[in-house]
Write a protein that holds these residues in place. Structure first.
Motif, short mmCIF file in Angstrom:
data_model
loop_
_atom_site.label_atom_id
_atom_site.label_comp_id
_atom_site.label_asym_id
_atom_site.label_seq_id
_atom_site.Cartn_x
_atom_site.Cartn_y
_atom_site.Cartn_z
N ALA A 1 27.36 24.57 67.16
CA ALA A 1 27.64 25.69 68.22
C ALA A 1 27.79 27.12 67.91
O ALA A 1 27.22 27.64 68.54
CB ALA A 1 29.10 25.15 68.94
N ARG A 2 28.14 27.22 66.48
CA ARG A 2 27.97 28.96 66.13
C ARG A 2 26.73 29.14 66.16
O ARG A 2 26.21 30.30 66.30
CB ARG A 2 28.78 28.82 64.88
CG ARG A 2 28.96 30.00 64.30
CD ARG A 2 29.61 30.27 63.03
NE ARG A 2 31.14 29.63 63.18
CZ ARG A 2 31.25 28.50 62.18
NH1 ARG A 2 30.22 28.09 61.54
NH2 ARG A 2 32.50 28.12 62.02
N TYR A 3 25.67 28.27 65.57
CA TYR A 3 24.23 28.54 65.50
C TYR A 3 23.91 28.98 66.99
O TYR A 3 23.29 29.71 67.22
CB TYR A 3 23.66 27.67 64.73
CG TYR A 3 22.07 27.99 65.03
CD1 TYR A 3 21.35 29.05 64.49
CD2 TYR A 3 21.41 26.89 65.79
CE1 TYR A 3 20.00 29.26 64.88
CE2 TYR A 3 20.00 27.36 66.14
CZ TYR A 3 19.54 28.42 65.66
OH TYR A 3 18.06 28.66 65.71
N ALA A 4 24.00 27.74 67.98
CA ALA A 4 23.45 27.82 69.18
C ALA A 4 24.00 29.42 70.17
O ALA A 4 23.14 29.79 70.78
CB ALA A 4 23.80 26.68 70.01
N ASN A 5 25.18 29.62 69.63
CA ASN A 5 25.60 31.09 70.24
C ASN A 5 24.86 32.14 69.55
O ASN A 5 24.31 32.98 70.25
CB ASN A 5 27.18 31.26 69.90
CG ASN A 5 27.99 31.21 71.12
OD1 ASN A 5 27.50 31.14 72.18
ND2 ASN A 5 29.23 30.97 70.74
N THR B 1 25.50 30.24 57.05
CA THR B 1 24.03 30.48 57.32
C THR B 1 23.44 29.17 57.64
O THR B 1 23.65 28.05 57.01
CB THR B 1 23.76 30.71 55.96
OG1 THR B 1 23.81 31.93 55.53
CG2 THR B 1 22.11 30.82 55.98
N PHE B 2 22.58 29.09 58.67
CA PHE B 2 21.60 28.07 59.16
C PHE B 2 20.76 27.96 58.26
O PHE B 2 19.75 28.84 58.12
CB PHE B 2 21.20 28.16 60.36
CG PHE B 2 20.48 27.03 61.05
CD1 PHE B 2 20.31 25.79 60.45
CD2 PHE B 2 19.55 27.24 61.82
CE1 PHE B 2 19.31 24.75 60.87
CE2 PHE B 2 18.77 26.33 62.63
CZ PHE B 2 18.58 25.05 61.96
N THR C 1 11.56 35.64 53.90
CA THR C 1 11.42 34.43 53.78
C THR C 1 11.47 33.62 55.20
O THR C 1 11.43 32.50 55.47
CB THR C 1 12.46 33.59 52.95
OG1 THR C 1 13.74 33.40 53.70
CG2 THR C 1 12.47 34.13 51.61
N ASN C 2 11.88 34.46 56.41
CA ASN C 2 11.83 33.84 57.53
C ASN C 2 11.51 35.04 58.51
O ASN C 2 12.15 35.56 59.18
CB ASN C 2 13.21 33.30 58.26
CG ASN C 2 13.00 32.90 59.50
OD1 ASN C 2 12.00 32.26 59.98
ND2 ASN C 2 14.18 32.65 60.34
N GLU C 3 10.03 35.48 58.46
CA GLU C 3 9.78 36.69 58.98
C GLU C 3 9.31 36.65 60.53
O GLU C 3 8.81 37.69 61.10
CB GLU C 3 8.28 37.24 58.29
CG GLU C 3 8.63 37.25 56.64
CD GLU C 3 8.39 36.25 56.03
OE1 GLU C 3 8.37 34.99 56.62
OE2 GLU C 3 8.75 36.12 54.78
N MET C 4 9.28 35.56 61.32
CA MET C 4 9.09 35.33 62.66
C MET C 4 9.59 36.36 63.29
O MET C 4 9.11 37.35 64.20
CB MET C 4 9.51 33.99 63.20
CG MET C 4 8.99 33.84 64.62
SD MET C 4 7.11 33.61 64.86
CE MET C 4 6.96 31.96 64.34
N MET D 1 18.68 31.42 59.79
CA MET D 1 19.46 32.38 60.46
C MET D 1 20.81 32.69 59.45
O MET D 1 21.49 31.70 59.27
CB MET D 1 19.66 32.23 61.91
CG MET D 1 20.83 33.33 62.37
SD MET D 1 21.23 33.37 64.15
CE MET D 1 19.54 33.47 65.06
N SER D 2 20.95 33.89 59.34
CA SER D 2 22.14 34.24 58.35
C SER D 2 22.86 35.42 59.11
O SER D 2 22.47 35.79 59.90
CB SER D 2 21.68 34.52 56.85
OG SER D 2 20.44 35.53 57.14
N ALA D 3 24.05 35.67 58.37
CA ALA D 3 25.08 36.58 58.92
C ALA D 3 24.39 37.81 59.13
O ALA D 3 24.71 38.66 60.15
CB ALA D 3 26.27 36.71 58.01
N ASP D 4 23.45 38.35 58.18
CA ASP D 4 22.92 39.81 58.31
C ASP D 4 22.07 40.06 59.49
O ASP D 4 22.20 41.03 60.27
CB ASP D 4 21.96 39.94 57.02
CG ASP D 4 21.02 39.00 56.80
OD1 ASP D 4 20.69 37.93 57.60
OD2 ASP D 4 20.65 38.62 55.45
N GLU D 5 21.53 39.07 59.95
CA GLU D 5 20.56 38.97 61.14
C GLU D 5 21.56 39.36 62.47
O GLU D 5 21.16 40.09 63.14
CB GLU D 5 19.79 37.84 61.47
CG GLU D 5 18.74 37.98 62.79
CD GLU D 5 17.83 36.81 63.10
OE1 GLU D 5 17.44 36.83 64.25
OE2 GLU D 5 17.72 36.06 62.07
#
Length: 526
Positions: free
Chosen positions: A201-205, A244-245, A444-447, A342-346
């Motif tokens: 749920a946290r990631y979906a948000n 982090t996801f 490492t996740n440049e999209m 996805m991580s906290a920095d983003e």
């Protein structure tokens, strides 16, 4: 993992059986449908494969968004150096892989889950579909989402329709997760969060906030509403590194490591060299390995890293093989087992931009910006974040290619912003700081970095050294970048009406220089 694969294969074998299966003779050595239902194996076994395909294959991203966002570059002159990296389209397979390996099994899971009353599994599969299609649309614009599964000439969703559908589906997904936070059925199939529904749920948000920011220029009211919904939701956002996801590599090698170490086809980019060394960024040693020859770094011997310019003039592969590889720790199957999605920095950088845009609940832009930088340093195990954030004078470097006697690959840095926050700066200048740091953190996740580059114009990256774009696929003018990728051949020949309709919804020709819906150009603030 072997057990999951065995169960998955068994499920496929049995899915074609008749309705009167119970009345037939049963092989005692085979797994029955009833056994498959135990512990949710009849649906759960699909999930590892679906998640694994989110990143695509070894080559696809490396020859598209990774090079267009200029984080890695190739030493290899594929097909005479006329290829995707120099703006001539030769590889375009991500669409097919995502529909075959994510959308199709996810639909099958949703159908099974809905029939069996496994509502949380259905919501999880729908979330994975959104993850997949939210990436595919960054390549091509209109995609098949709400009409997926229809037969014949299938219509695409316009990007406005697509994002509206994403947000509507996220409403249902997050409500489902929030109402079932204690549900444990996902655990055996979830290598990301161990079956913790509250984490999903946290990631979906966080995904909602990410998608809202994408449309902030073209649909500011929608973006603000959806962004504020994400910021206020009780499920919260990813705001610490333990949240982090990650997506498991499921025993495989990290894809860029295969390309770098097994094939020798990717290296550090010259842009990374310019920015990381110019800013004195200690994350560089976590991202890349130093070169062995001091002659390659005579312009900055204290920082022994050397990158290749994107779209460089390349004569022979061996010329640039001695340049910096990605960090050798990525090459260990046992040591590098998962990839950041996805991580906290983003999320902090998204909140920093949201604060600039006046979204309720976003907090303070400076605080979020600095929290994003610190979170990234912490995630990579790099020290010196406080000194880095205080640096108000260092700038990225001009680049020199030490093996190019013609100096065609050299470039002058265009970035004029320092790391230190300046409260007196304009919102445009503050946004440049935010997106430049977000660009580094997305390594490492440049999209999303490619999306941000098109949406905001930041970071101010150099042009490719060689531009072989043509009327075949669209001419990228000097100073511009690849804006999208064409619809795939299989769709052009098998779904002609759909592609014709999609091109109308695209709002321009099906070429690489056509801007997507959210890529409006111009100022980032009204």
């Amino acid at each position: 993992m072997k057990k999951i694969l065995f169960l998955f294969i068994s499920f496929i074998v049995f899915s074609g059986c008749t309705k009167n299966f119970e009345e037939l003779n049963v092989n005692p050595y085979q797994i029955s449908n009833e056994s498959l239902r135990q512990d949710f194996n009849n649906i759960g076994s699909f999930y590892p494969s679906m998640l694994n395909f989110i990143f695509g294959t070894q080559t696809h991203h490396n020859l598209l968004n990774v090079t267009y966002t200029q984080q890695l570059a190739t030493p290899t002159p594929f097909t005479g150096n006329i290829n995707n990296t120099t703006y001539y389209v030769r590889w375009n397979t991500y669409w097919g892989r995502e529909y075959s390996n994510v959308m199709a099994p996810a639909k099958q899971v949703i159908d099974i889950a809905n029939e069996g009353g496994y509502t949380v599994f259905a919501a999880w599969a729908k979330l994975i579909q959104i993850i997949s299609m939210s990436r595919v649309t960054l390549y091509q614009g209109p995609v098949i989402y709400t009409h997926y599964g229809e037969t014949g000439q299938v219509l695409y969703d316009s990007e406005e329709e697509l994002y509206t559908a994403f947000f509507s589906d996220l409403d249902e997904i997050i409500d489902m997760f929030n109402a079932n936070a204690d549900y444990s059925g996902l655990a055996n199939f979830d290598a990301s969060y161990g079956g913790d529904v509250a984490s999903w749920a946290r990631y979906a948000n966080s995904l909602r906030l990410q998608l809202a920011m994408r449309v902030s220029k073209v649909a500011p009211s929608m973006a603000k509403s959806e962004g504020e919904k994400a910021l206020a939701d009780p499920a919260g956002l990813i705001l610490s590194n333990d949240q982090t996801f990650y997506i498991s590599l499921y025993g495989a090698k990290f894809h860029p490591a295969t390309i770098c170490f097994d094939w020798g086809d990717t290296r550090m980019s010259a842009t990374m060299e310019s920015i990381l060394i110019g800013y004195k960024d200690n994350r560089i040693s976590k991202f890349f390995d130093p070169v062995s020859s001091e002659s390659l770094v005579s312009d900055h011997p204290d920082w022994p890293y050397k990158g290749i310019r994107n779209g460089a003039v390349l004569n022979a592969k061996d010329d640039h093989l001695a340049f910096s590889t990605i960090n050798s720790s990525f090459n260990s199957i046992s040591g590098f087992t998962k990839r950041k999605y996805m991580s906290a920095d983003e999320v902090y950088f998204l909140m920093a931009e949201a604060a600039l845009r006046g979204w309720t609940g976003a907090g303070d832009a400076k605080e979020n910006y600095e929290s994003g930088v610190k979170a990234s340093f912490e995630l990579w195990g790099a020290g010196g974040a406080d000194a880095y954030l205080a640096d108000d004078s260092s700038l990225p470097l001009d680049y020199v290619d030490p093996v190019d006697a013609t100096h065609t690959n050299d470039f002058q840095n265009r970035i004029t912003t320092t790391v230190a926050w300046d409260e007196a700066a304009s919102n445009e200048e503050k946004l440049e700081k935010i997106i430049t740091q977000k660009w580094i953190a997305c390594y490492t996740n440049e999209m999303e970095s490619w999306m941000d580059l098109r949406r905001t114009g930041y970071p101010k990256l150099p042009d490719v050294a060689v531009n072989y774009s043509s009327t075949d696929w669209g001419i990228v003018e000097k100073g511009d970048i690849v804006r999208r990728f064409p619809f795939v051949t299989a769709e052009r020949t098998g779904n002609e009406a759909g592609v014709a309709d999609a091109t109308t919804k695209l709002g321009g020709p099906d070429l690489i220089n056509t801007r997507l819906w959210w890529d409006t150009g111009g100022s980032n603030f009204p």
